[in-house]
Enzyme design. Structure first.
Site, PDB file in Angstrom:
ATOM      1  N   LYS A  13       0.838  -1.215   0.000  1.00  0.00           N
ATOM      2  CA  LYS A  13       0.000   0.000   0.000  1.00  0.00           C
ATOM      3  C   LYS A  13       0.869   1.260   0.000  1.00  0.00           C
ATOM      4  O   LYS A  13       0.645   2.170  -0.793  1.00  0.00           O
ATOM      5  CB  LYS A  13      -0.933   0.006   1.225  1.00  0.00           C
ATOM      6  CG  LYS A  13      -1.812  -1.235   1.333  1.00  0.00           C
ATOM      7  CD  LYS A  13      -2.785  -1.159   2.500  1.00  0.00           C
ATOM      8  CE  LYS A  13      -2.150  -1.142   3.866  1.00  0.00           C
ATOM      9  NZ  LYS A  13      -1.475  -2.415   4.256  1.00  0.00           N
ATOM     10  N   ARG A  89      -9.164  -0.157   9.704  1.00  0.00           N
ATOM     11  CA  ARG A  89      -8.616  -1.491   9.951  1.00  0.00           C
ATOM     12  C   ARG A  89      -9.604  -2.363  10.708  1.00  0.00           C
ATOM     13  O   ARG A  89      -9.326  -3.531  10.960  1.00  0.00           O
ATOM     14  CB  ARG A  89      -7.352  -1.361  10.776  1.00  0.00           C
ATOM     15  CG  ARG A  89      -6.068  -1.386   9.940  1.00  0.00           C
ATOM     16  CD  ARG A  89      -4.961  -1.516  10.909  1.00  0.00           C
ATOM     17  NE  ARG A  89      -3.692  -1.969  10.482  1.00  0.00           N
ATOM     18  CZ  ARG A  89      -2.739  -1.209   9.968  1.00  0.00           C
ATOM     19  NH1 ARG A  89      -2.962   0.030   9.653  1.00  0.00           N
ATOM     20  NH2 ARG A  89      -1.549  -1.709   9.737  1.00  0.00           N
ATOM     21  N   ARG A 123      12.330  -5.063   4.209  1.00  0.00           N
ATOM     22  CA  ARG A 123      11.762  -3.719   4.189  1.00  0.00           C
ATOM     23  C   ARG A 123      12.584  -2.724   5.012  1.00  0.00           C
ATOM     24  O   ARG A 123      13.044  -3.047   6.101  1.00  0.00           O
ATOM     25  CB  ARG A 123      10.335  -3.777   4.732  1.00  0.00           C
ATOM     26  CG  ARG A 123       9.657  -2.418   4.744  1.00  0.00           C
ATOM     27  CD  ARG A 123       8.215  -2.553   4.462  1.00  0.00           C
ATOM     28  NE  ARG A 123       7.457  -2.604   5.692  1.00  0.00           N
ATOM     29  CZ  ARG A 123       6.148  -2.418   5.744  1.00  0.00           C
ATOM     30  NH1 ARG A 123       5.460  -2.196   4.641  1.00  0.00           N
ATOM     31  NH2 ARG A 123       5.522  -2.495   6.889  1.00  0.00           N
ATOM     32  N   ARG A 156      11.778  -1.339  10.779  1.00  0.00           N
ATOM     33  CA  ARG A 156      10.763  -1.086  11.806  1.00  0.00           C
ATOM     34  C   ARG A 156      10.748  -2.223  12.814  1.00  0.00           C
ATOM     35  O   ARG A 156      10.877  -3.376  12.443  1.00  0.00           O
ATOM     36  CB  ARG A 156       9.384  -0.977  11.152  1.00  0.00           C
ATOM     37  CG  ARG A 156       9.074   0.412  10.682  1.00  0.00           C
ATOM     38  CD  ARG A 156       7.869   0.450   9.777  1.00  0.00           C
ATOM     39  NE  ARG A 156       6.701  -0.259  10.305  1.00  0.00           N
ATOM     40  CZ  ARG A 156       5.524  -0.267   9.703  1.00  0.00           C
ATOM     41  NH1 ARG A 156       5.366   0.389   8.570  1.00  0.00           N
ATOM     42  NH2 ARG A 156       4.519  -0.916  10.214  1.00  0.00           N
ATOM     43  N   ARG A 167       0.859  -9.584  13.228  1.00  0.00           N
ATOM     44  CA  ARG A 167       0.142  -8.553  12.469  1.00  0.00           C
ATOM     45  C   ARG A 167      -0.713  -9.187  11.366  1.00  0.00           C
ATOM     46  O   ARG A 167      -1.807  -8.693  11.064  1.00  0.00           O
ATOM     47  CB  ARG A 167       1.136  -7.562  11.864  1.00  0.00           C
ATOM     48  CG  ARG A 167       1.823  -6.716  12.927  1.00  0.00           C
ATOM     49  CD  ARG A 167       2.961  -5.904  12.363  1.00  0.00           C
ATOM     50  NE  ARG A 167       2.518  -4.855  11.469  1.00  0.00           N
ATOM     51  CZ  ARG A 167       3.287  -4.275  10.553  1.00  0.00           C
ATOM     52  NH1 ARG A 167       4.526  -4.648  10.398  1.00  0.00           N
ATOM     53  NH2 ARG A 167       2.803  -3.329   9.797  1.00  0.00           N
TER      54      ARG A 167
HETATM   55  P1  AMP Z   1       1.059   0.383   9.347  1.00  0.00           P
HETATM   56  O1  AMP Z   1       2.213   1.275   9.064  1.00  0.00           O
HETATM   57  O2  AMP Z   1      -0.186   0.809   8.641  1.00  0.00           O
HETATM   58  O3  AMP Z   1       1.371  -1.070   9.126  1.00  0.00           O
HETATM   59  O4  AMP Z   1       0.732   0.548  10.913  1.00  0.00           O
HETATM   60  C1  AMP Z   1       1.672   0.206  11.912  1.00  0.00           C
HETATM   61  C2  AMP Z   1       0.977  -0.025  13.237  1.00  0.00           C
HETATM   62  O5  AMP Z   1       0.282   1.168  13.628  1.00  0.00           O
HETATM   63  C3  AMP Z   1      -0.091  -1.101  13.229  1.00  0.00           C
HETATM   64  O6  AMP Z   1       0.448  -2.388  13.427  1.00  0.00           O
HETATM   65  C4  AMP Z   1      -0.976  -0.658  14.389  1.00  0.00           C
HETATM   66  O7  AMP Z   1      -0.373  -0.973  15.639  1.00  0.00           O
HETATM   67  C5  AMP Z   1      -0.959   0.836  14.234  1.00  0.00           C
HETATM   68  N1  AMP Z   1      -2.056   1.325  13.355  1.00  0.00           N
HETATM   69  C6  AMP Z   1      -1.932   1.960  12.154  1.00  0.00           C
HETATM   70  N2  AMP Z   1      -3.131   2.265  11.632  1.00  0.00           N
HETATM   71  C7  AMP Z   1      -4.041   1.802  12.524  1.00  0.00           C
HETATM   72  C8  AMP Z   1      -5.468   1.787  12.557  1.00  0.00           C
HETATM   73  N3  AMP Z   1      -6.206   2.302  11.549  1.00  0.00           N
HETATM   74  N4  AMP Z   1      -6.063   1.221  13.640  1.00  0.00           N
HETATM   75  C9  AMP Z   1      -5.345   0.700  14.649  1.00  0.00           C
HETATM   76  N5  AMP Z   1      -4.018   0.659  14.680  1.00  0.00           N
HETATM   77  C10 AMP Z   1      -3.353   1.218  13.633  1.00  0.00           C
END
Ligand code: AMP
Length: 210
Positions: A13, A89, A123, A156, A167
């Protein structure tokens, strides 16, 4: 157009987003993950709360992210359209979003878990500007340095294999049901996300009529 990018963590994404921004005339891409990581880095109250969930690969509670997202898309730059990466999410997040914005399309990037696990190992991200790279599939011009802003690239914490598996589980249990949610509204478009960056861009542009 108000667009949602759906897909497992690591489905691509964040890599697809800059291409779509350009195709959609410079609309902002809003990544809740990036907003949260910035808050963690700055040790704001939001960041301190979010960190305990993020480090484990769990979702930050809905009440925290919903308010944050609503504030962001109320900004003037989102009035011409936006791309959401990483939100919603959960079903409650999608319902909250439907109350404040009209969503035109949810584009789902389909990538099997095994491929995701492989991808995540390579990554690298820039914590300053949020750009993402991959040591094999999308390397930066200079190793370890962000092409966009010149900051150092890092792995990360939540890209470590055990956290990635958690995840993915969270994704299947809580986020994947959103495909049915948007499918029922006639807004879901799914594309194969395994075919490399260029092919994924072409499939996305075609699916969205860009
Ligand atoms: P991402 O970069 O989108 O993979 O997000 C990294 C982490 O941020 C996720 O594993 C969650 O812990 C948190 N996170 C990001 N977006 C959301 C969301 N919409 N709802 C809940 N947690 C989120």
């Amino acid at each position: 157009m108000n667009l949602i990018l759906l897909g497992a963590p690591g489905a691509g994404k964040g890599t697809l987003a800059p291409y779509l921004i350009e195709k959609m005339g410079g609309v902002p891409a809003v990544s809740t993950g990036n907003i949260l990581r910035e808050a963690v880095k700055n040790q704001t109250p939001l960041g301190v709360t979010a960190k305990q969930y993020m480090d484990k690969g769990a979702l930050v509670p809905d009440e925290v992210v919903i308010g944050m997202l609503q504030e962001r898309i109320a900004q003037p730059d989102c009035q011409r359209g936006f791309i959401l990466d990483g939100f919603p999410r959960t079903i409650p997040q999608a319902e909250a979003l439907d109350k404040v914005a009209h969503i035109d399309c949810a584009l789902s990037l389909e990538v099997p878990d095994e491929a995701i696990e492989k991808r995540m190992a390579g990554r690298r991200v820039c914590l300053k500007c949020g750009a993402t790279f991959h040591i094999e599939n999308n390397p930066p011009k200079t190793e370890g340095v962000c092409d966009v802003c010149g900051d150092a690239l890092v792995i990360r914490k939540d890209d470590q294999l055990d956290v990635v598996r958690g995840r993915l589980e969270t994704y299947h249990a809580q986020t994947e049901p959103l495909k049915d949610y948007y499918g029922a509204q006639g807004k879901l478009k799914s594309i194969d996300g395994t075919q490399g960056i260029e092919a994924t861009r072409e499939l996305a542009a075609k699916a969205l009529g860009l």
